[in-house]
Design a protein around this motif. Structure first.
Motif, PDB file in Angstrom:
ATOM      1  N   PHE A  34     -74.744  46.377 -20.889  1.00 29.18           N
ATOM      2  CA  PHE A  34     -74.886  45.850 -19.546  1.00 29.18           C
ATOM      3  C   PHE A  34     -76.362  45.732 -19.201  1.00 29.18           C
ATOM      4  CE2 PHE A  34     -70.803  48.032 -19.453  1.00 29.18           C
ATOM      5  CZ  PHE A  34     -69.982  47.063 -18.889  1.00 29.18           C
ATOM      6  N   VAL A  35     -76.677  44.761 -18.342  1.00 28.61           N
ATOM      7  CA  VAL A  35     -78.021  44.617 -17.811  1.00 28.61           C
ATOM      8  C   VAL A  35     -77.921  44.724 -16.295  1.00 28.61           C
ATOM      9  CG1 VAL A  35     -77.874  42.087 -17.732  1.00 28.61           C
ATOM     10  CG2 VAL A  35     -80.109  43.193 -17.755  1.00 28.61           C
ATOM     11  N   GLN A  36     -78.903  45.335 -15.697  1.00 26.19           N
ATOM     12  CA  GLN A  36     -78.945  45.458 -14.247  1.00 26.19           C
ATOM     13  C   GLN A  36     -79.512  44.149 -13.703  1.00 26.19           C
ATOM     14  OE1 GLN A  36     -81.626  48.451 -12.778  1.00 26.19           O
ATOM     15  NE2 GLN A  36     -80.508  48.702 -10.883  1.00 26.19           N
ATOM     16  N   GLY A  37     -78.619  43.225 -13.360  1.00 19.81           N
ATOM     17  CA  GLY A  37     -79.073  41.928 -12.879  1.00 19.81           C
ATOM     18  C   GLY A  37     -77.924  40.972 -12.675  1.00 19.81           C
ATOM     19  N   TYR A  38     -78.275  39.717 -12.333  1.00 16.10           N
ATOM     20  CA  TYR A  38     -77.269  38.714 -12.009  1.00 16.10           C
ATOM     21  C   TYR A  38     -76.919  37.805 -13.180  1.00 16.10           C
ATOM     22  CZ  TYR A  38     -78.456  40.115  -7.288  1.00 16.10           C
ATOM     23  OH  TYR A  38     -78.674  40.846  -6.150  1.00 16.10           O
TER      24      TYR A  38
END
Length: 167
Positions: A34-38
């Motif tokens: 997962f990446v912290q972003g949109y």
């Protein structure tokens, strides 16, 4: 902190992108990222070869608090609207109960201008607790305690080191 991260924070032009990988044989593909972003990103790991697709997530990452106990906890909250996090955590728990193999968390930072390698260190922890509800999956990871480790690991015995004698 690496030079690239120090420059990014000092110039305030690039905010580091936080990524999380959960690794366990009990997960669907052995790992989820997962990446912290949109937006999804494709980034290269520290080996310079392996590329990973990090899925966009409303992840909230709480860094460990400073303390004197030697135990530091990393708290991650992932969105669970699709219920994927619930299914993956359930599968990982079943695998842990059957084999005793823990789930590992890897936390990396990338600069938005360069996904060819992580900027800074890789933080690894073992999952110690999970909580899942309809909207959020909370994962708590803990770094190994350093308190009970014997130092130095190399023992100096007189039979190995001639001239050394016990008093």
């Amino acid at each position: 902190m690496s030079d690239a991260l120090e420059m990014a924070f000092a110039s305030a032009t690039q905010t580091p992108v936080l990524t999380v990988i959960l690794r366990s044989a009990g997960l669907a593909d052995g790992a989820i990222a997962f990446v912290q972003g949109y937006y999804d990103i494709e980034a290269t790991l520290e080996d310079g070869i392996t590329q990973v697709l990090f899925e966009a997530s409303g992840a909230a990452i709480d860094w460990p608090k400073a303390g004197v106990e030697g135990a530091e906890d990393l708290n991650i909250k992932l969105e669970n609207v699709s219920q994927r996090a619930r299914r993956e955590i359930k599968a990982a728990k079943q695998h842990y109960r059957a084999t005793g193999e823990s789930v590992q968390i890897e936390l990396r930072q990338y600069l938005p201008s360069d996904y060819s390698a992580p900027a800074g260190g890789i933080y690894k922890a073992l999952v110690t607790d999970t909580t899942v509800d309809r909207n959020v999956a909370s994962i708590k990871g803990s770094f190994h305690l350093m308190i009970d480790i014997t130092y130095p690991k190399k023992r100096y015995y007189s039979r190995e080191y001639l001239g050394l004698k016990y008093v």
